[in-house]
Scaffold this motif. Structure first.
Motif, mmCIF file in Angstrom:
data_model
loop_
_atom_site.group_PDB
_atom_site.id
_atom_site.type_symbol
_atom_site.label_atom_id
_atom_site.label_comp_id
_atom_site.label_asym_id
_atom_site.label_seq_id
_atom_site.Cartn_x
_atom_site.Cartn_y
_atom_site.Cartn_z
ATOM 1 N N GLY A 71 -2.364 8.563 3.822
ATOM 2 C CA GLY A 71 -1.353 8.530 2.598
ATOM 3 C C GLY A 71 -1.637 7.214 1.768
ATOM 4 N N VAL A 72 -2.349 6.157 2.294
ATOM 5 C CA VAL A 72 -2.525 5.114 1.163
ATOM 6 C C VAL A 72 -3.710 5.483 0.296
ATOM 7 C CG1 VAL A 72 -3.280 2.726 1.286
ATOM 8 C CG2 VAL A 72 -2.112 3.429 3.192
ATOM 9 N N PHE A 73 -3.022 5.623 -0.795
ATOM 10 C CA PHE A 73 -4.117 5.957 -1.954
ATOM 11 C C PHE A 73 -4.979 4.696 -2.461
ATOM 12 C CE2 PHE A 73 -5.197 6.883 -6.611
ATOM 13 C CZ PHE A 73 -5.852 7.964 -6.323
ATOM 14 N N GLY A 74 -6.309 5.165 -2.558
ATOM 15 C CA GLY A 74 -7.233 3.951 -2.802
ATOM 16 C C GLY A 74 -7.116 2.746 -1.811
ATOM 17 N N SER A 75 -7.273 1.525 -2.233
ATOM 18 C CA SER A 75 -7.517 0.474 -1.404
ATOM 19 C C SER A 75 -5.951 -0.056 -0.904
ATOM 20 C CB SER A 75 -8.045 -0.678 -2.055
ATOM 21 O OG SER A 75 -9.370 -0.417 -2.414
ATOM 22 N N GLY A 76 -6.143 -0.388 0.427
ATOM 23 C CA GLY A 76 -4.799 -0.803 0.835
ATOM 24 C C GLY A 76 -4.896 -1.138 2.578
ATOM 25 N N TRP A 77 -3.560 -1.113 3.048
ATOM 26 C CA TRP A 77 -3.376 -1.379 4.580
ATOM 27 C C TRP A 77 -2.405 -0.373 5.017
ATOM 28 C CZ3 TRP A 77 -5.845 -5.416 7.089
ATOM 29 C CH2 TRP A 77 -6.729 -6.200 6.530
ATOM 30 N N CYS A 78 -2.501 -0.162 6.174
ATOM 31 C CA CYS A 78 -1.512 0.691 7.126
ATOM 32 C C CYS A 78 -1.245 -0.471 8.263
ATOM 33 C CB CYS A 78 -2.081 1.852 7.682
ATOM 34 S SG CYS A 78 -0.906 2.991 8.310
ATOM 35 N N TRP A 79 0.333 -0.465 8.581
ATOM 36 C CA TRP A 79 0.967 -1.521 9.292
ATOM 37 C C TRP A 79 1.475 -0.954 10.320
ATOM 38 C CZ3 TRP A 79 -1.024 -6.440 7.972
ATOM 39 C CH2 TRP A 79 -1.553 -6.541 6.643
ATOM 40 N N LEU A 80 1.844 -1.595 11.566
ATOM 41 C CA LEU A 80 2.906 -1.339 12.297
ATOM 42 C C LEU A 80 3.588 -2.583 12.241
ATOM 43 C CD1 LEU A 80 4.411 0.084 14.695
ATOM 44 C CD2 LEU A 80 2.923 -1.231 16.245
ATOM 45 N N VAL A 81 5.117 -2.392 11.790
ATOM 46 C CA VAL A 81 6.122 -3.224 11.575
ATOM 47 C C VAL A 81 7.324 -3.199 12.446
ATOM 48 C CG1 VAL A 81 7.669 -3.950 9.748
ATOM 49 C CG2 VAL A 81 5.435 -3.206 9.324
ATOM 50 N N GLN A 82 7.688 -4.671 12.817
ATOM 51 C CA GLN A 82 8.984 -4.296 13.649
ATOM 52 C C GLN A 82 10.209 -4.836 12.648
ATOM 53 O OE1 GLN A 82 9.303 -7.749 16.399
ATOM 54 N NE2 GLN A 82 11.230 -6.872 17.432
ATOM 55 N N GLY A 141 9.338 -9.390 3.211
ATOM 56 C CA GLY A 141 10.179 -9.862 4.267
ATOM 57 C C GLY A 141 10.255 -9.097 5.447
ATOM 58 N N LYS A 142 9.243 -8.447 5.951
ATOM 59 C CA LYS A 142 9.060 -7.605 7.058
ATOM 60 C C LYS A 142 8.059 -8.387 7.874
ATOM 61 C CE LYS A 142 10.284 -3.223 4.931
ATOM 62 N NZ LYS A 142 10.976 -2.271 6.143
ATOM 63 N N HIS A 143 8.152 -7.879 9.402
ATOM 64 C CA HIS A 143 7.355 -8.361 10.381
ATOM 65 C C HIS A 143 6.235 -7.493 10.879
ATOM 66 C CE1 HIS A 143 6.699 -11.435 13.689
ATOM 67 N NE2 HIS A 143 6.563 -10.421 14.514
ATOM 68 N N ALA A 144 5.001 -8.159 10.455
ATOM 69 C CA ALA A 144 3.805 -7.158 11.164
ATOM 70 C C ALA A 144 3.469 -7.438 12.562
ATOM 71 C CB ALA A 144 2.689 -7.384 10.148
ATOM 72 N N LEU A 145 3.253 -6.609 13.003
ATOM 73 C CA LEU A 145 2.649 -6.449 14.518
ATOM 74 C C LEU A 145 1.357 -6.294 14.535
ATOM 75 C CD1 LEU A 145 5.347 -4.547 16.467
ATOM 76 C CD2 LEU A 145 5.168 -6.878 16.294
ATOM 77 N N MET A 146 0.662 -5.425 13.661
ATOM 78 C CA MET A 146 -0.650 -4.731 13.521
ATOM 79 C C MET A 146 -0.921 -4.462 12.134
ATOM 80 S SD MET A 146 -1.980 -1.820 16.032
ATOM 81 C CE MET A 146 -1.672 -0.516 14.810
ATOM 82 N N GLY A 147 -2.064 -4.671 11.655
ATOM 83 C CA GLY A 147 -2.310 -3.839 10.372
ATOM 84 C C GLY A 147 -4.023 -3.397 10.383
ATOM 85 N N ILE A 148 -3.985 -2.415 9.749
ATOM 86 C CA ILE A 148 -5.520 -1.735 9.815
ATOM 87 C C ILE A 148 -5.951 -1.693 8.226
ATOM 88 C CG2 ILE A 148 -7.086 0.005 10.336
ATOM 89 C CD1 ILE A 148 -5.925 0.517 13.043
ATOM 90 N N ASP A 149 -7.082 -2.221 7.913
ATOM 91 C CA ASP A 149 -7.538 -2.354 6.640
ATOM 92 C C ASP A 149 -7.962 -1.064 6.165
ATOM 93 O OD1 ASP A 149 -8.845 -2.878 4.260
ATOM 94 O OD2 ASP A 149 -9.804 -4.620 5.225
ATOM 95 N N VAL A 150 -7.636 -0.337 5.209
ATOM 96 C CA VAL A 150 -8.297 0.934 4.700
ATOM 97 C C VAL A 150 -8.976 0.698 3.266
ATOM 98 C CG1 VAL A 150 -6.579 2.268 6.513
ATOM 99 C CG2 VAL A 150 -5.983 1.872 3.989
#
Ligand code: MN3
Length: 200
Positions: A125-136, A156-165
């Motif tokens: 669902g990330v249109f074009g360039s971006g990232w998908c994150w797991l956030v706490q 202002g959010k806390h990322a646990l993991m992020g995949i570059d798309v």
């Protein structure tokens, strides 16, 4: 004379051929050796002589986003994002999270397989360039898509993991098939102990 740069690309935490075949050495040579390095080089050039040169990388991300210093933010964001991207992976990965992270994933997404399905869907669902994150968010977890170099930290959010798309992350290995790339990482290359260590 001091030629030291303020912001420096950290070493890759594994050999450039060690994530193969999930991520090929060709991709890593470009993605780490060219793209990630370029974000650091540009950040150093842009930050020199500005207030940003005295800040930590995290503070540059937060402050440049707040101040709408877009060029600084783009490069600081991407410099920061890719550090997490490499650090969260390890050759062979770990099959599943355990302990508190496992419990929080079950609570927020049903079970681990459902979490992975939802993560893949969000990444599509990330249109074009971006990232998908797991956030706490305190006691719950959230999957978040962001455009371009944006990240949870800026919001202002806390990322646990992020995949570059961005396409540069997967095009050599998976052509246009983004979901296969995301699935392959989730199933084979995540260091879930590291992800768990990021919990607040
Ligand atoms: Mn990238």
């Amino acid at each position: 004379m001091n030629d030291a740069k303020k912001f420096n690309l950290p070493p890759l935490p594994f050999g450039e051929n060690e994530l193969s075949p999930v991520i090929s050495s060709d991709t890593i040579q470009l993605h780490y050796g060219k793209h990630h390095l370029a974000y650091f080089n540009m950040l150093n050039t842009l930050a020199e002589g500005t207030k940003y040169n005295d800040m930590s990388l995290e503070d540059v991300v937060v402050e440049s986003f707040k101040n709408k210093d877009q060029k600084i933010f783009n490069n600081a964001g991407q410099a920061w994002n890719h550090i997490l991207y490499w650090d969260q992976m390890k050759p062979g990965g770990e099959s599943a999270p355990s302990g508190k992270l496992h419990a929080m994933i079950e609570e927020s997404f049903g079970d681990f397989d459902s979490f992975k399905d939802q993560f893949v869907q969000q990444s599509i669902g990330v249109f074009g360039s971006g990232w998908c994150w797991l956030v706490q968010n305190d006691s719950s977890l959230e999957i978040l898509g962001t455009p371009n170099g944006e990240n949870p930290l800026a919001h202002g959010k806390h990322a646990l993991m992020g995949i570059d798309v961005w396409e540069h992350a997967y095009y050599l290995d998976y052509k246009n098939v983004r979901p296969d790339y995301v699935k392959a990482i989730l199933n084979n290359s995540i260091n879930w102990s590291f992800v768990s260590d990021q919990l607040k």
